[in-house]
Design a protein around this motif. Structure first.
Motif, PDB file in Angstrom:
ATOM      1  N   VAL A  79       0.576  -1.032  -0.010  1.00 48.32           N
ATOM      2  CA  VAL A  79       0.371   0.002   0.038  1.00 48.32           C
ATOM      3  C   VAL A  79       0.547   0.769  -0.048  1.00 48.32           C
ATOM      4  N   LEU A  80       2.307   1.305   0.927  1.00 47.33           N
ATOM      5  CA  LEU A  80       2.786   3.052   1.235  1.00 47.33           C
ATOM      6  C   LEU A  80       3.992   2.518   0.211  1.00 47.33           C
ATOM      7  N   GLY A  81       4.184   1.404  -0.913  1.00 49.73           N
ATOM      8  CA  GLY A  81       4.791   1.712  -2.303  1.00 49.73           C
ATOM      9  C   GLY A  81       6.121   1.311  -1.754  1.00 49.73           C
ATOM     10  N   VAL A  82       6.649  -0.188  -0.544  1.00 50.16           N
ATOM     11  CA  VAL A  82       7.819  -0.153  -0.006  1.00 50.16           C
ATOM     12  C   VAL A  82       7.263  -1.947  -0.678  1.00 50.16           C
ATOM     13  N   HIS A  83       8.441  -2.443  -1.379  1.00 49.19           N
ATOM     14  CA  HIS A  83       8.427  -2.986  -2.443  1.00 49.19           C
ATOM     15  C   HIS A  83       9.292  -4.117  -1.954  1.00 49.19           C
ATOM     16  N   GLN A  84      10.234  -3.214  -1.319  1.00 47.43           N
ATOM     17  CA  GLN A  84      12.338  -3.966  -0.923  1.00 47.43           C
ATOM     18  C   GLN A  84      12.198  -4.258   0.893  1.00 47.43           C
ATOM     19  N   PRO A  85      11.595  -3.973   2.169  1.00 44.68           N
ATOM     20  CA  PRO A  85      12.401  -3.600   2.790  1.00 44.68           C
ATOM     21  C   PRO A  85      13.452  -4.063   3.730  1.00 44.68           C
ATOM     22  N   LYS A 138      -8.863  23.978  14.764  1.00 46.72           N
ATOM     23  CA  LYS A 138      -9.154  24.313  13.130  1.00 46.72           C
ATOM     24  C   LYS A 138      -8.211  24.789  11.929  1.00 46.72           C
ATOM     25  N   VAL A 139      -7.273  25.144  12.626  1.00 47.69           N
ATOM     26  CA  VAL A 139      -5.477  25.371  11.935  1.00 47.69           C
ATOM     27  C   VAL A 139      -4.490  24.797  12.271  1.00 47.69           C
ATOM     28  N   VAL A 140      -4.624  24.026  13.756  1.00 45.32           N
ATOM     29  CA  VAL A 140      -4.040  23.436  13.964  1.00 45.32           C
ATOM     30  C   VAL A 140      -3.943  21.795  12.532  1.00 45.32           C
ATOM     31  N   THR A 141      -5.206  22.238  12.844  1.00 49.03           N
ATOM     32  CA  THR A 141      -5.443  20.328  12.096  1.00 49.03           C
ATOM     33  C   THR A 141      -4.891  20.725  10.806  1.00 49.03           C
ATOM     34  N   ALA A 142      -5.206  21.931  10.557  1.00 47.07           N
ATOM     35  CA  ALA A 142      -5.733  22.110   8.244  1.00 47.07           C
ATOM     36  C   ALA A 142      -3.618  21.680   8.573  1.00 47.07           C
ATOM     37  N   ALA A 143      -3.023  23.038   9.656  1.00 50.88           N
ATOM     38  CA  ALA A 143      -1.343  22.027   9.082  1.00 50.88           C
ATOM     39  C   ALA A 143      -1.242  21.476   9.235  1.00 50.88           C
ATOM     40  N   ALA A 144      -1.466  20.749  10.299  1.00 46.09           N
ATOM     41  CA  ALA A 144      -0.939  19.332  10.528  1.00 46.09           C
ATOM     42  C   ALA A 144      -1.374  17.918   9.167  1.00 46.09           C
ATOM     43  N   VAL A 145      -2.268  18.512   8.912  1.00 46.54           N
ATOM     44  CA  VAL A 145      -2.679  17.773   7.274  1.00 46.54           C
ATOM     45  C   VAL A 145      -2.035  18.295   6.201  1.00 46.54           C
ATOM     46  N   ILE A 146      -1.854  19.034   6.358  1.00 49.48           N
ATOM     47  CA  ILE A 146      -0.950  19.594   5.041  1.00 49.48           C
ATOM     48  C   ILE A 146       0.124  19.373   5.932  1.00 49.48           C
ATOM     49  N   MET A 147       0.845  19.470   6.481  1.00 53.29           N
ATOM     50  CA  MET A 147       2.078  18.750   6.347  1.00 53.29           C
ATOM     51  C   MET A 147       2.231  17.678   6.576  1.00 53.29           C
ATOM     52  N   THR A 148       1.245  16.488   6.431  1.00 50.01           N
ATOM     53  CA  THR A 148       1.109  14.949   6.401  1.00 50.01           C
ATOM     54  C   THR A 148       1.188  14.810   5.089  1.00 50.01           C
ATOM     55  N   SER A 149       0.115  15.937   4.541  1.00 47.97           N
ATOM     56  CA  SER A 149       0.297  15.123   2.723  1.00 47.97           C
ATOM     57  C   SER A 149       1.528  15.243   1.966  1.00 47.97           C
ATOM     58  N   VAL A 150       2.620  16.402   2.771  1.00 51.98           N
ATOM     59  CA  VAL A 150       4.136  16.731   1.930  1.00 51.98           C
ATOM     60  C   VAL A 150       4.915  16.515   2.469  1.00 51.98           C
ATOM     61  N   PHE A 151       4.607  15.331   3.367  1.00 56.71           N
ATOM     62  CA  PHE A 151       5.741  14.146   4.297  1.00 56.71           C
ATOM     63  C   PHE A 151       5.224  13.357   2.840  1.00 56.71           C
ATOM     64  N   LEU A 152       4.289  13.353   3.143  1.00 58.39           N
ATOM     65  CA  LEU A 152       3.428  11.810   2.116  1.00 58.39           C
ATOM     66  C   LEU A 152       4.039  11.281   0.514  1.00 58.39           C
ATOM     67  N   GLY A 153       4.073  13.127   0.639  1.00 59.54           N
ATOM     68  CA  GLY A 153       4.906  13.086  -0.642  1.00 59.54           C
ATOM     69  C   GLY A 153       5.933  12.739  -0.793  1.00 59.54           C
ATOM     70  N   PHE A 154       6.867  12.657  -0.325  1.00 65.99           N
ATOM     71  CA  PHE A 154       8.100  12.240   0.139  1.00 65.99           C
ATOM     72  C   PHE A 154       7.844  11.070   0.288  1.00 65.99           C
ATOM     73  N   ALA A 155       7.305  10.697   1.135  1.00 62.55           N
ATOM     74  CA  ALA A 155       7.479   9.047   1.655  1.00 62.55           C
ATOM     75  C   ALA A 155       7.181   7.842   0.242  1.00 62.55           C
ATOM     76  N   PHE A 156       6.407   8.416  -1.064  1.00 62.08           N
ATOM     77  CA  PHE A 156       6.374   7.997  -2.055  1.00 62.08           C
ATOM     78  C   PHE A 156       7.350   8.344  -3.290  1.00 62.08           C
ATOM     79  N   SER A 157       8.712   9.024  -2.205  1.00 62.11           N
ATOM     80  CA  SER A 157       9.712   9.728  -3.193  1.00 62.11           C
ATOM     81  C   SER A 157      10.270   9.061  -4.281  1.00 62.11           C
ATOM     82  N   HIS A 158      11.255   9.596  -5.455  1.00 62.24           N
ATOM     83  CA  HIS A 158      12.201   8.952  -6.680  1.00 62.24           C
ATOM     84  C   HIS A 158      13.418   8.279  -6.162  1.00 62.24           C
ATOM     85  N   LEU A 159      13.377   8.868  -4.280  1.00 63.86           N
ATOM     86  CA  LEU A 159      15.121   8.972  -4.040  1.00 63.86           C
ATOM     87  C   LEU A 159      15.252   8.036  -3.075  1.00 63.86           C
ATOM     88  N   ALA A 160      15.614   6.572  -3.016  1.00 59.42           N
ATOM     89  CA  ALA A 160      16.273   5.830  -2.149  1.00 59.42           C
ATOM     90  C   ALA A 160      15.615   6.042  -0.204  1.00 59.42           C
TER      91      ALA A 160
END
Length: 907
Positions: A705-711, A764-786
């Motif tokens: 699910v998280l794109g980790v095919h080679q642990p 509200k603003v803290v929740t939005a900030a946390a969701v934004i940060m999590t989204s950005v970091f999750l984008g890097f969790a699927f990065s092309h750089l191992a």
């Protein structure tokens, strides 16, 4: 601080175009420098004072041909074995690779395998020659013994005749014969002496030949199992050698190898798979990062209700990241920059840049909807929310810059670049945000928001209906009531949950990524897998042993070199876990030897670490007993040593970060208990982030699910980086949420009510900030750089856990339990701590006194501003009932529509 930021925000809003022009010039300037002076990024990881680095440098000095970097190419055919036509195509590809810049040679696997195979035949021939020589020596000795026996027999026969019959008439003849025999005997003696000397020389030559043969047998036995062509002939491993380490070769030059090879090999039916050293991409942004930004934009639109307003935080973040990363790339003109360093700066810069701009935009939006004039609203938003932004950014910068204390150059480099990018994000947030907000006018809020605030026309005060100015937007009341209803249960439940998530930390394994970490289906992963299956997993990470021989008088012969090779190879080949030992280099003066030691397990296998330890022990034994100094290097050894060094640096760094956390929070909140609660929550977040990352990236849970095919092992740098980054981000949420609770307490609410009141105004603003940060970091969790993927995932989990479970669940419960004790601070300590005025109390006093120029007064005494996100004390500019409006420079109150303040117009 708040006074300074008020002035900065007002100036930036008043001179909006000038501010934007200055930042645009800065962006163009650093981009130009980066494009003209910048050098390619490198994935090389080196530590100057590390033992593996010293051995590698010695190898480069003594045996330059063996020190260049290598890239591996796995060739395969489906024809059963390589045909003559395919062999010609392979040779043609090799020739084309030699024309690629920085390529010095290509090791032909077929020639190498032929040499390995022929060595056994050469040893058999040498054995036959030795046996023949031994037979000749034996025959020569027998002939000499026979001649000596005959002479001795003749002499004894004559002596016996003279003794028994001295008058025998044959005696004269016998005397003549004896005289002739004596002469012949003398000649035979001389010949016998010469033959014995020749026999002795033959014995010495034979002994030397036998010793060489035995040394050759030892070396051949040590190399047994080493292959460059698979046993079935379907796979071959070629090596492309560069004039520098492979990670420092420009990507466009490395890309020439597969481009040229595939064009030739595909026509001949030969498939080629290229190792990560050849295919590794140094691009900073990939598809995963773009998806993360897209999700962040959607969250901003939902949060602010306007696409225009949502674009501002993204603009601010991209501008800050552009200047920060551009400056870092320009800095490559004087030093190498690791491929992960700009990606780390980009990841952090985007996350904090969006969040910091969001806090200011949200505060300004609330000011406008409460009937505050445009420029005044921008200035006060910068002073209040901007103070929190500066403090939060400072904590991140300090935590990242503290990586210098690790003593590891690459960590210092990453920390300083990331810290610089975050600092740039803060500067952009408190200067560009006010400028753009001024230019956006009323469009920062949607028409629906204006109507909900009682305005018939956006921004026109005269169209506003009579509304309750005291009402404020509240969110999450049900959640905080649930968290504080049974606070002990909440505290125990959160602590138990995060403790369970942190359990995998006990089995964490650290290392650096290799081809096995690349995505399934990629060329690098296919090459790694083929080598492991056909040639043994250890071939993906051989250990390089460099032996320095003791000094000798005169010149060392080839036989001496062979004997030394046999000694080292035989000793290392006998180590448990070693598959083969192959000598592959000799220095010009024959004093330094190089060996390739292939383990039986892969570089990421925990057993390999034990094997390397045993090899090191065998090397020490060679030095103690035989006088040979043997050092180890290679990527596998480097990974292990770097992991050990980072593990040793982690405890003191954690102590520094935790101590820093306590001091900074004590300065801001002027409390002893709040820093302890915040730091304890931070440690829980770090443990949960580590545990989840181990479970996913090391154990492979939810890998599909998280794109980790080679642990495999986690990145060695991850623990110390994760601690530094999460520390700063955790303090962000602590600041923005808990400060609201302090302010409510300062407004007269009891401690427990203030916890709930402060929560609903910042949730509200803290929740939005946390969701934004999590989204950005999750984008890097699927990065092309191992190397970036596990860091992105760990940060995403850490931010989400810290914001939701620690700051928005555990902290309110603990604060509710403590009540008034949460604000306890000894008087002596209160006197010692400096007043940073983060909350803006002094700004309020200056505004009311008219010391900052034009002020603004609400139209009615009942007006109350939205509760700020920063620390305790009255809201900035809040006028208590019965207080007069603050005078402007002319001495009269300034109301909307006066010449001293632009009227907010519709549209």
């Amino acid at each position: 601080m708040s006074t300074l930021l008020y002035r900065l925000g007002r100036w930036s809003a008043t001179h909006a175009w000038r501010v934007l022009a200055l930042w645009l010039v800065a962006l163009v300037g650093v981009s130009t420098l980066a494009g003209t002076l910048g050098r390619p990024l490198t994935s090389r990881v080196s530590i100057p004072d590390a033992s593996f680095q010293r051995v590698f440098e010695q190898l480069g000095r003594e045996i330059p041909d063996a020190a260049g970097g290598f890239g591996t190419v796995v060739l395969s055919t489906e024809s059963g074995a390589f045909t003559a036509e395919q062999r010609r195509a392979v040779q043609q590809a090799f020739a084309s690779w030699l024309d690629v810049p920085h390529v010095t040679r290509v090791v032909d696997p077929f020639e190498a395998q032929q040499q390995i195979d022929s060595s056994a035949g050469d040893l058999a021939t040498a054995r036959r020659q030795l046996d023949d020589a031994r037979t000749q020596l034996t025959d020569g000795q027998a002939q000499l013994d026979t001649a000596r026996g005959q002479l001795d027999f003749g002499r004894s026969a004559l002596d016996q005749l003279l003794a028994t019959n001295p008058d025998d008439p044959s005696i004269p003849g016998l005397r003549r014969q004896l005289a002739d025999g004596e002469r012949q005997l003398a000649d035979g003696e001389r010949q016998l002496a010469a033959a014995e000397k020749q026999l002795a020389r033959g014995r010495r030559h034979y002994a030397a030949g036998l010793a060489q043969y035995q040394a050759g047998v030892t070396v051949q036995a040590a190399t047994d199992g080493t292959r460059t062509v698979s046993a079935d002939g379907r796979y071959a491993v070629a090596q492309v050698q560069f004039d520098d380490n492979a990670q420092s070769i420009p990507p466009e030059d490395r890309a020439e190898i597969p481009a040229r090879g595939d064009a030739i090999l595909a026509e001949a039916g030969v498939a080629a798979y290229y190792s990560v050293e050849i295919t590794q991409d140094t691009a900073i942004v990939g598809p995963g990062e773009i998806i993360g930004l897209t999700v962040a934009l959607l969250v901003l639109v939902l949060m602010l209700g306007s696409l225009v307003a949502a674009g501002l935080p993204l603009l601010v973040a991209l501008l800050g990241v552009g200047v920060g990363i551009g400056g870092a790339m320009a800095f490559t003109a004087v030093t190498d920059l690791n491929t992960m360093t700009p990606s780390l700066g980009l990841m952090l810069g985007l996350a904090v840049g969006i969040d910091y701009a969001l806090f200011i935009v949200n505060r300004h939006r609330a000011n406008l909807l409460h009937d505050m004039p445009l420029v005044e609203s921008v200035a006060r938003a910068t002073a209040t929310a901007g103070s929190a932004v500066v403090f939060a950014g400072a904590t991140v910068v300090i935590a990242l810059a503290a990586l210098v204390l690790s003593g590891l150059p690459i960590l210092a480099e990453m920390g300083l670049v990331a810290a610089g990018t975050v600092a740039m994000a803060v500067l952009v947030a408190i200067t560009v945000s006010p400028a753009v907000l001024r230019l956006m006018n009323t469009r920062v809020a949607s028409r629906r928001a204006w109507r909900a605030a009682g305005f018939a026309t956006p921004g026109r005060a005269e169209t506003r209906a009579v509304v309750n100015d005291d009402r404020e937007e509240e969110h999450g009341g049900w959640y905080v009531r649930l968290a504080t209803r049974r606070p002990w249960l909440t505290v125990l439940g959160v602590a138990a949950l995060l403790g369970v998530v942190a359990i995998p930390v006990a089995q964490v394994q650290l290392g650096l990524p290799d081809g096995g970490s690349e995505p399934s289906g990629s060329s690098a992963h296919a090459a790694y897998t083929a080598i492991a299956e056909e040639f043994g997993p250890g071939m993906n990470g051989p250990v390089v042993a460099v032996a320095t021989l003791p000094a000798v008088d005169g010149t060392r012969t080839e036989a001496d070199v062979l004997a030394a090779q046999a000694l080292v190879a035989g000793r290392l080949a006998g180590v448990e876990g070693v598959r083969s030992v192959l000598p592959f280099g000799v220095s010009a003066d024959r004093s330094t030897l190089a060996f390739q030691v292939v383990p039986t397990t892969g570089p990421a296998d925990p057993a390999t670490a034990a094997t390397v330890d045993r090899i090191a022990f065998a090397a020490q034994s060679l030095q103690r007993h035989d006088g040979l100094e043997v050092g180890l290097t290679g990527q596998t050894v480097a990974n292990l040593e770097i992991s050990d060094r980072l593990g040793a640096a982690l405890p003191p760094y954690l102590a520094v970060v935790v101590g820093l956390s306590l001091v900074i929070l004590m300065l801001v909140f002027r409390s002893v208990v709040v820093p302890l609660v915040a730091t304890g929550g931070f440690l829980l977040s770090v443990g949960a982030a580590f545990g989840a990352t181990v479970a996913v990236h090391q154990w492979g849970w939810l890998g599909g699910v998280l794109g980790v095919h080679q642990p495999g092992p986690l990145l060695s740098f991850m623990p110390i980086l994760l601690i530094g980054i999460l520390f700063g981000l955790a303090m962000d949420y602590q600041m923005f949420l808990v400060s609201g609770m302090h302010e409510a307490r300062a407004h007269g609410e009891d401690a427990r009510t203030a916890v709930r009141s402060g929560f609903v105004h910042g949730a509200k603003v803290v929740t939005a900030a946390a969701v934004i940060m999590t989204s950005v970091f999750l984008g890097f969790a699927f990065s092309h750089l191992a190397m970036v993927r596990p860091i992105g995932f760990g940060l995403a989990v850490g931010v989400l856990v810290d914001a939701v479970l620690v700051r928005m669940t555990l902290t309110p419960a603990v604060m509710h339990l403590l009540g008034d004790r949460a604000c306890w601070l000894p008087r002596w300590l209160d006197r010692l701590l400096p007043d940073l005025d983060v909350e803006g109390v002094r700004l309020t006093e200056r505004l009311r006194a008219g010391h900052l120029g034009d002020g603004w007064a609400p139209r009615s005494a009942s007006w109350r501003p939205p509760r700020p996100l920063s620390a305790p004390g009255p809201g900035v500019g809040e006028d208590q009932p019965g207080k007069s409006a603050m005078p402007n420079a002319a001495g009269s109150p300034t109301a909307p529509g006066s010449p001293h303040e632009p009227v907010v117009t519709g549209g």
